[in-house]
Structures are given as C-alpha cells and as structure tokens.
Design a protein around this motif. Structure first.
Motif, PDB file in Angstrom:
ATOM      1  N   ARG A   6       1.236  -1.002   0.460  1.00  0.00           N
ATOM      2  CA  ARG A   6       0.384  -0.074   0.297  1.00  0.00           C
ATOM      3  C   ARG A   6       1.436   1.166  -0.299  1.00  0.00           C
ATOM      4  O   ARG A   6       0.662   2.426  -0.598  1.00  0.00           O
ATOM      5  N   GLU A   7       2.028   1.172   0.804  1.00  0.00           N
ATOM      6  CA  GLU A   7       3.302   2.497   1.159  1.00  0.00           C
ATOM      7  C   GLU A   7       3.300   2.340  -0.657  1.00  0.00           C
ATOM      8  O   GLU A   7       3.990   3.959  -0.964  1.00  0.00           O
ATOM      9  N   LEU A   8       4.028   1.571  -0.858  1.00  0.00           N
ATOM     10  CA  LEU A   8       4.051   1.935  -2.751  1.00  0.00           C
ATOM     11  C   LEU A   8       3.280   2.148  -3.465  1.00  0.00           C
ATOM     12  O   LEU A   8       3.487   2.942  -4.882  1.00  0.00           O
ATOM     13  N   VAL A   9       2.314   1.731  -3.464  1.00  0.00           N
ATOM     14  CA  VAL A   9       0.971   1.766  -4.130  1.00  0.00           C
ATOM     15  C   VAL A   9       1.053   4.162  -3.892  1.00  0.00           C
ATOM     16  O   VAL A   9       0.746   4.519  -4.949  1.00  0.00           O
ATOM     17  N   GLN A  10       0.905   4.187  -2.759  1.00  0.00           N
ATOM     18  CA  GLN A  10       0.302   5.418  -2.651  1.00  0.00           C
ATOM     19  C   GLN A  10       1.949   6.683  -2.727  1.00  0.00           C
ATOM     20  O   GLN A  10       2.106   7.668  -3.522  1.00  0.00           O
ATOM     21  N   GLU A  11       2.728   5.990  -2.798  1.00  0.00           N
ATOM     22  CA  GLU A  11       4.601   6.435  -3.208  1.00  0.00           C
ATOM     23  C   GLU A  11       4.045   6.060  -4.480  1.00  0.00           C
ATOM     24  O   GLU A  11       4.642   7.898  -5.162  1.00  0.00           O
ATOM     25  N   LYS A  12       3.168   5.747  -5.216  1.00  0.00           N
ATOM     26  CA  LYS A  12       3.586   5.853  -6.783  1.00  0.00           C
ATOM     27  C   LYS A  12       2.422   6.688  -7.175  1.00  0.00           C
ATOM     28  O   LYS A  12       2.793   7.752  -8.087  1.00  0.00           O
ATOM     29  N   GLN A  13       1.598   7.140  -6.458  1.00  0.00           N
ATOM     30  CA  GLN A  13       0.575   7.837  -6.688  1.00  0.00           C
ATOM     31  C   GLN A  13       0.917   9.249  -6.316  1.00  0.00           C
ATOM     32  O   GLN A  13       0.171  10.300  -7.489  1.00  0.00           O
ATOM     33  N   LEU A  14       1.679   9.709  -5.756  1.00  0.00           N
ATOM     34  CA  LEU A  14       2.884  10.978  -5.053  1.00  0.00           C
ATOM     35  C   LEU A  14       3.045  11.506  -5.824  1.00  0.00           C
ATOM     36  O   LEU A  14       2.919  12.505  -6.287  1.00  0.00           O
ATOM     37  N   ASN A  15       4.025  10.423  -6.447  1.00  0.00           N
ATOM     38  CA  ASN A  15       4.645  10.543  -7.075  1.00  0.00           C
ATOM     39  C   ASN A  15       3.897  11.343  -9.082  1.00  0.00           C
ATOM     40  O   ASN A  15       4.509  11.976  -9.730  1.00  0.00           O
ATOM     41  N   GLU A  16       2.876  10.309  -9.189  1.00  0.00           N
ATOM     42  CA  GLU A  16       2.484  10.911 -10.148  1.00  0.00           C
ATOM     43  C   GLU A  16       2.002  12.094 -10.304  1.00  0.00           C
ATOM     44  O   GLU A  16       1.737  13.056 -11.427  1.00  0.00           O
ATOM     45  N   LEU A  17       1.043  12.254  -9.010  1.00  0.00           N
ATOM     46  CA  LEU A  17       0.739  13.718  -8.759  1.00  0.00           C
ATOM     47  C   LEU A  17       2.435  15.025  -8.874  1.00  0.00           C
ATOM     48  O   LEU A  17       0.998  15.871  -9.244  1.00  0.00           O
ATOM     49  N   ILE A  18       2.724  14.454  -8.331  1.00  0.00           N
ATOM     50  CA  ILE A  18       4.042  15.697  -8.686  1.00  0.00           C
ATOM     51  C   ILE A  18       3.378  16.114  -9.433  1.00  0.00           C
ATOM     52  O   ILE A  18       4.200  16.871 -10.073  1.00  0.00           O
ATOM     53  N   GLN A  19       4.610  15.272 -10.515  1.00  0.00           N
ATOM     54  CA  GLN A  19       5.054  15.339 -12.066  1.00  0.00           C
ATOM     55  C   GLN A  19       3.557  16.493 -12.620  1.00  0.00           C
ATOM     56  O   GLN A  19       3.872  16.772 -13.820  1.00  0.00           O
ATOM     57  N   VAL A  20       2.265  15.637 -12.439  1.00  0.00           N
ATOM     58  CA  VAL A  20       1.393  16.847 -12.877  1.00  0.00           C
ATOM     59  C   VAL A  20       0.713  17.728 -12.609  1.00  0.00           C
ATOM     60  O   VAL A  20       0.812  18.875 -13.481  1.00  0.00           O
ATOM     61  N   ASN A  21       1.518  17.791 -11.389  1.00  0.00           N
ATOM     62  CA  ASN A  21       1.913  19.652 -10.540  1.00  0.00           C
ATOM     63  C   ASN A  21       2.366  20.191 -11.807  1.00  0.00           C
ATOM     64  O   ASN A  21       2.019  21.301 -11.438  1.00  0.00           O
ATOM     65  N   GLU A  22       4.187  19.925 -11.982  1.00  0.00           N
ATOM     66  CA  GLU A  22       4.983  20.275 -12.409  1.00  0.00           C
ATOM     67  C   GLU A  22       4.193  20.580 -13.850  1.00  0.00           C
ATOM     68  O   GLU A  22       4.502  21.565 -14.289  1.00  0.00           O
ATOM     69  N   SER A  23       3.069  20.058 -14.553  1.00  0.00           N
ATOM     70  CA  SER A  23       3.445  20.128 -16.056  1.00  0.00           C
ATOM     71  C   SER A  23       2.383  20.487 -15.468  1.00  0.00           C
ATOM     72  O   SER A  23       3.072  21.980 -16.278  1.00  0.00           O
ATOM     73  N   LEU A  24       1.680  20.924 -15.314  1.00  0.00           N
ATOM     74  CA  LEU A  24       0.541  22.365 -15.451  1.00  0.00           C
ATOM     75  C   LEU A  24       0.830  23.636 -14.654  1.00  0.00           C
ATOM     76  O   LEU A  24       0.603  24.679 -15.103  1.00  0.00           O
ATOM     77  N   LEU A  25       2.153  23.591 -13.742  1.00  0.00           N
ATOM     78  CA  LEU A  25       2.663  24.548 -13.181  1.00  0.00           C
ATOM     79  C   LEU A  25       3.904  25.546 -14.747  1.00  0.00           C
ATOM     80  O   LEU A  25       3.371  26.560 -15.094  1.00  0.00           O
ATOM     81  N   LYS A  26       4.371  24.967 -15.845  1.00  0.00           N
ATOM     82  CA  LYS A  26       5.024  24.805 -16.764  1.00  0.00           C
ATOM     83  C   LYS A  26       4.166  25.392 -17.592  1.00  0.00           C
ATOM     84  O   LYS A  26       3.720  26.422 -18.477  1.00  0.00           O
ATOM     85  N   ARG A  27       2.486  24.954 -17.580  1.00  0.00           N
ATOM     86  CA  ARG A  27       2.244  25.233 -18.350  1.00  0.00           C
ATOM     87  C   ARG A  27       1.299  26.890 -18.453  1.00  0.00           C
ATOM     88  O   ARG A  27       1.439  27.654 -18.726  1.00  0.00           O
ATOM     89  N   LEU A  28       0.885  26.737 -16.761  1.00  0.00           N
ATOM     90  CA  LEU A  28       0.589  27.877 -16.207  1.00  0.00           C
ATOM     91  C   LEU A  28       1.710  29.421 -16.705  1.00  0.00           C
ATOM     92  O   LEU A  28       1.117  30.314 -16.996  1.00  0.00           O
ATOM     93  N   ASP A  29       2.703  28.932 -16.636  1.00  0.00           N
ATOM     94  CA  ASP A  29       4.049  30.005 -16.682  1.00  0.00           C
ATOM     95  C   ASP A  29       3.888  29.972 -18.029  1.00  0.00           C
ATOM     96  O   ASP A  29       4.251  31.191 -18.593  1.00  0.00           O
ATOM     97  N   ALA A  30       3.854  29.189 -19.254  1.00  0.00           N
ATOM     98  CA  ALA A  30       4.234  29.615 -20.596  1.00  0.00           C
ATOM     99  C   ALA A  30       2.840  30.350 -21.234  1.00  0.00           C
ATOM    100  O   ALA A  30       2.507  30.974 -21.637  1.00  0.00           O
TER     101      ALA A  30
END
Length: 111
Positions: free
Chosen positions: A74-98
């Motif tokens: 469960r911890e590994l699944v949550q860690e993976k989901q958290l990493n995916e959310l971080i990546q999505v957030n970073e891509s959204l921030l880049k888009r917003l900045d652009a």
C-alpha cells in the motif's frame, strides 16, 4: 524413630500390595512403573501442547508477515500515486507559466 516410620510406611503399602497379590518388591516396581507411565503421558501431552502452540505462533508470524507485506505494498502504491501527482502538478505549473508569459507578451504588444 526411623524404624517406626519405616514400619508404618511398609504397613501402609502392604495392604494394597496384598490386594494385588504382590510382595513389596513387586509392588514398589509396579508403583515405579505407574509413575513412569504417568510421566511419559504428561510428556506426550506437553509435547502436543507445544506442537499446537508452535502452529499458532507460526500462523501469527505468517499473518504479521502478510500484514507487513500488504502494508508495504500500500505504501508503494501511495508513493507511486504521489509521484504521479507531483509530475502532473509540475506539468500544470509549466503550462500556467507558459500561458502567463504568453498573456504578458500579448498585453505588452497591445499596449
């Protein structure tokens, strides 16, 4: 005094020995056999109890291992989901900045 105790002891066991048609030596051997057989049976009961307890302990250990494995999974699944959310957030921030840069450029050209 010792001879009196010995006499009482021998008289005490003489009656059951006679009931079993045994002399005192045979009766003592019989009593020793009974004690040893009882001791053996108690050892068997104890070993059975130990075997049952060992099985219980093994199942508890296995349960704990399974719980730890599932908890780690469960911890590994949550860690993976958290990493995916971080990546999505970073891509959204880049888009917003652009988009912000684009809007600033457009407003700069309009003014």
């Amino acid at each position: 005094m010792t001879s009196l105790k010995t006499f009482k002891l021998s008289r005490e066991y003489e009656i059951p020995a006679k009931k079993l048609s045994m002399n005192m030596n045979q009766y003592v051997a019989y009593l020793i056999h009974l004690v040893e057989s009882k001791r053996t049976r108690l050892q068997e009961v104890d070993s059975e109890r130990l075997a049952k307890l060992e099985g219980t302990v093994q199942s508890m250990v296995q349960s704990m291992v399974n719980t730890n494995i599932s908890h780690r999974a469960r911890e590994l699944v949550q860690e993976k989901q958290l990493n995916e959310l971080i990546q999505v957030n970073e891509s959204l921030l880049k888009r917003l900045d652009a988009q912000s840069t684009l809007l600033q450029t457009v407003f700069g050209e309009l003014m």
